[in-house]
Design an enzyme around this catalytic site. Sequence first.
Site, PDB file in Angstrom:
ATOM      1  N   HIS A   1       0.842  -1.204   0.000  1.00 32.58           N
ATOM      2  CA  HIS A   1       0.000   0.000   0.000  1.00 32.58           C
ATOM      3  C   HIS A   1       0.878   1.256   0.000  1.00 32.58           C
ATOM      4  O   HIS A   1       0.605   2.208  -0.742  1.00 32.58           O
ATOM      5  CB  HIS A   1      -0.885   0.060   1.249  1.00 32.58           C
ATOM      6  CG  HIS A   1      -1.959  -0.959   1.313  1.00 32.58           C
ATOM      7  ND1 HIS A   1      -2.127  -1.781   2.410  1.00 32.58           N
ATOM      8  CD2 HIS A   1      -2.939  -1.291   0.446  1.00 32.58           C
ATOM      9  CE1 HIS A   1      -3.170  -2.564   2.205  1.00 32.58           C
ATOM     10  NE2 HIS A   1      -3.682  -2.299   1.017  1.00 32.58           N
TER      11      HIS A   1
ATOM     12  N   LYS B   1     -15.443  -7.658   2.605  1.00 30.97           N
ATOM     13  CA  LYS B   1     -14.356  -8.316   3.336  1.00 30.97           C
ATOM     14  C   LYS B   1     -14.829  -8.724   4.727  1.00 30.97           C
ATOM     15  O   LYS B   1     -15.485  -7.969   5.420  1.00 30.97           O
ATOM     16  CB  LYS B   1     -13.141  -7.393   3.445  1.00 30.97           C
ATOM     17  CG  LYS B   1     -12.451  -7.176   2.118  1.00 30.97           C
ATOM     18  CD  LYS B   1     -11.183  -6.382   2.280  1.00 30.97           C
ATOM     19  CE  LYS B   1     -10.516  -6.177   0.932  1.00 30.97           C
ATOM     20  NZ  LYS B   1      -9.278  -5.411   1.040  1.00 30.97           N
TER      21      LYS B   1
ATOM     22  N   ARG C   1      -2.525  -5.759  -8.331  1.00 32.86           N
ATOM     23  CA  ARG C   1      -1.542  -6.827  -8.201  1.00 32.86           C
ATOM     24  C   ARG C   1      -1.692  -7.873  -9.294  1.00 32.86           C
ATOM     25  O   ARG C   1      -0.729  -8.338  -9.858  1.00 32.86           O
ATOM     26  CB  ARG C   1      -1.665  -7.507  -6.837  1.00 32.86           C
ATOM     27  CG  ARG C   1      -1.328  -6.613  -5.670  1.00 32.86           C
ATOM     28  CD  ARG C   1      -1.763  -7.232  -4.385  1.00 32.86           C
ATOM     29  NE  ARG C   1      -3.236  -7.350  -4.450  1.00 32.86           N
ATOM     30  CZ  ARG C   1      -3.977  -7.919  -3.526  1.00 32.86           C
ATOM     31  NH1 ARG C   1      -3.424  -8.439  -2.470  1.00 32.86           N
ATOM     32  NH2 ARG C   1      -5.281  -7.973  -3.642  1.00 32.86           N
TER      33      ARG C   1
ATOM     34  N   SER D   1      -3.500  -7.419   2.656  1.00 37.80           N
ATOM     35  CA  SER D   1      -3.882  -7.297   4.067  1.00 37.80           C
ATOM     36  C   SER D   1      -4.459  -8.610   4.576  1.00 37.80           C
ATOM     37  O   SER D   1      -4.201  -9.008   5.716  1.00 37.80           O
ATOM     38  CB  SER D   1      -4.905  -6.178   4.248  1.00 37.80           C
ATOM     39  OG  SER D   1      -4.342  -4.935   3.935  1.00 37.80           O
TER      40      SER D   1
END
Length: 176
Positions: free
Chosen positions: A30, A54, A104, A141
């Site tokens: 990040h 999430k 990513r 994360s």
Amino acid sequence: MTSEDLTGQARGRHVKAIVPGSFDPITKGHLDVIERAHKVFDEVLVAVGRNSMKQGQMFDGAERMELVREATAHIPGVQVGMIEGLLVDYAKAQGCGVIVKGLRFASDFDYELQMAHINTHVSGIETVFLPAGGPYATISSTMMREIANYGGDVSEFVTRNVAEAIARKVAQRGER
């Protein structure tokens, strides 16, 4: 083309970008995206939000805000805020003209492209994608929480303040 060519200053405009995320926890990946956005845009607002998709958050909103503030303290002029409601509404209220998202994998692109299209459609705010770079390009994360919850060491992938906060959080959970 230099990064100066990409900024609003090269066009006589001031451009404020928003880098949104749940940042639970903020990682060195990040930080890479935030630092690179800071090189391209005149101002950067790191916006901490809750991703309703999430599960298993480690830190509450106030904790994540503080961790992000500490982790970005070395970047002059970077601001940190909490997203309330829709990202595009918050971005407009804060004067941000660009959303910056780090990517990513191809799966990130598929999802983020859909979000970029809808965000532009409903608000006129464009999204800029920055590919993840360096040794932290594939970390997430979610991985950090998983490793930490099983007693693994994540200190290579997060800043010292974050590693310490994770260790405290895991220890607290173990005491229950």
